[in-house]
Design a protein around this motif. Structure first.
Motif, PDB file in Angstrom:
ATOM      1  N   VAL A   1     -28.495  -7.708  46.289  1.00  0.00           N
ATOM      2  CA  VAL A   1     -28.583  -8.141  47.683  1.00  0.00           C
ATOM      3  C   VAL A   1     -27.307  -8.849  48.097  1.00  0.00           C
ATOM      4  CG1 VAL A   1     -31.105  -8.361  47.696  1.00  0.00           C
ATOM      5  CG2 VAL A   1     -29.696 -10.309  47.029  1.00  0.00           C
TER       6      VAL A   1
ATOM      7  N   ASN B   1     -31.941 -10.252  43.505  1.00  0.00           N
ATOM      8  CA  ASN B   1     -33.152 -11.007  43.833  1.00  0.00           C
ATOM      9  C   ASN B   1     -34.109 -11.009  42.635  1.00  0.00           C
ATOM     10  OD1 ASN B   1     -34.391  -8.489  43.891  1.00  0.00           O
ATOM     11  ND2 ASN B   1     -34.546  -8.415  46.130  1.00  0.00           N
TER      12      ASN B   1
ATOM     13  N   GLN C   1     -33.140  -6.323  42.519  1.00  0.00           N
ATOM     14  CA  GLN C   1     -32.380  -5.564  43.510  1.00  0.00           C
ATOM     15  C   GLN C   1     -31.088  -6.308  43.855  1.00  0.00           C
ATOM     16  OE1 GLN C   1     -35.642  -5.759  46.316  1.00  0.00           O
ATOM     17  NE2 GLN C   1     -35.786  -3.508  46.302  1.00  0.00           N
TER      18      GLN C   1
ATOM     19  N   TYR D   1     -32.272 -16.499  43.010  1.00  0.00           N
ATOM     20  CA  TYR D   1     -31.347 -15.368  42.901  1.00  0.00           C
ATOM     21  C   TYR D   1     -30.561 -15.492  41.600  1.00  0.00           C
ATOM     22  CZ  TYR D   1     -32.594 -14.399  47.687  1.00  0.00           C
ATOM     23  OH  TYR D   1     -33.305 -14.111  48.826  1.00  0.00           O
TER      24      TYR D   1
ATOM     25  N   THR E   1     -30.652 -11.745  54.543  1.00  0.00           N
ATOM     26  CA  THR E   1     -30.544 -11.002  53.289  1.00  0.00           C
ATOM     27  C   THR E   1     -30.447  -9.520  53.608  1.00  0.00           C
ATOM     28  OG1 THR E   1     -31.959 -12.636  52.217  1.00  0.00           O
ATOM     29  CG2 THR E   1     -31.656 -10.595  51.057  1.00  0.00           C
ATOM     30  N   ARG E   2     -29.620  -8.806  52.847  1.00  0.00           N
ATOM     31  CA  ARG E   2     -29.498  -7.361  53.029  1.00  0.00           C
ATOM     32  C   ARG E   2     -29.389  -6.724  51.658  1.00  0.00           C
ATOM     33  NH1 ARG E   2     -23.984  -5.076  55.310  1.00  0.00           N
ATOM     34  NH2 ARG E   2     -23.684  -4.627  53.132  1.00  0.00           N
ATOM     35  N   LEU E   3     -30.105  -5.603  51.479  1.00  0.00           N
ATOM     36  CA  LEU E   3     -29.984  -4.858  50.219  1.00  0.00           C
ATOM     37  C   LEU E   3     -28.629  -4.208  50.134  1.00  0.00           C
ATOM     38  CD1 LEU E   3     -33.473  -3.096  49.898  1.00  0.00           C
ATOM     39  CD2 LEU E   3     -32.604  -5.027  48.566  1.00  0.00           C
TER      40      LEU E   3
END
Length: 102
Positions: A84, A78, A82, A59, A98-100
């Motif tokens: 995250v 990431n 994106q 990351y 993990t979440r966008l």
């Protein structure tokens, strides 16, 4: 005359005893040991440790590391670029979710 001398002493002794009793009643209670002793908490990693582990996992652009609900939340990007939000175990440094981000 002796009767008068002894009576004030008896009253003084009674007053002292009452004062002592009130003082004892108002004294804070002694702390009591907990019913069960829990196991010591696992050592928590530092913010720097978390940063290093997230970076080692690939990351980049790590912007924010916050403590929340017994874990770290990390805002980063990431490998695909994106944005995250990562949920990182405070004791092990493992990325648990993990979440966008938008």
């Amino acid at each position: 005359m002796q009767h008068r001398i002894h009576r004030p002493l008896a009253l003084l002794a009674t007053a002292i005893a009452l004062t002592w009793g009130v003082a004892q009643a108002q004294a804070p209670a002694a702390p009591q040991a907990p019913a069960a002793v829990s196991a010591p908490a696992a050592p928590q990693l530092t913010v720097r440790d978390i940063y290093d582990r997230v970076a080692a996992a690939g990351y980049r652009d790590i912007r924010e590391i916050e403590w929340d609900d017994g874990r770290y939340e990390v805002k980063a990007s990431n490998a695909q670029g994106q944005r995250v939000k990562l949920y990182v175990n405070a004791a092990t440094g493992a990325i648990e979710g993990t979440r966008l981000r938008h």
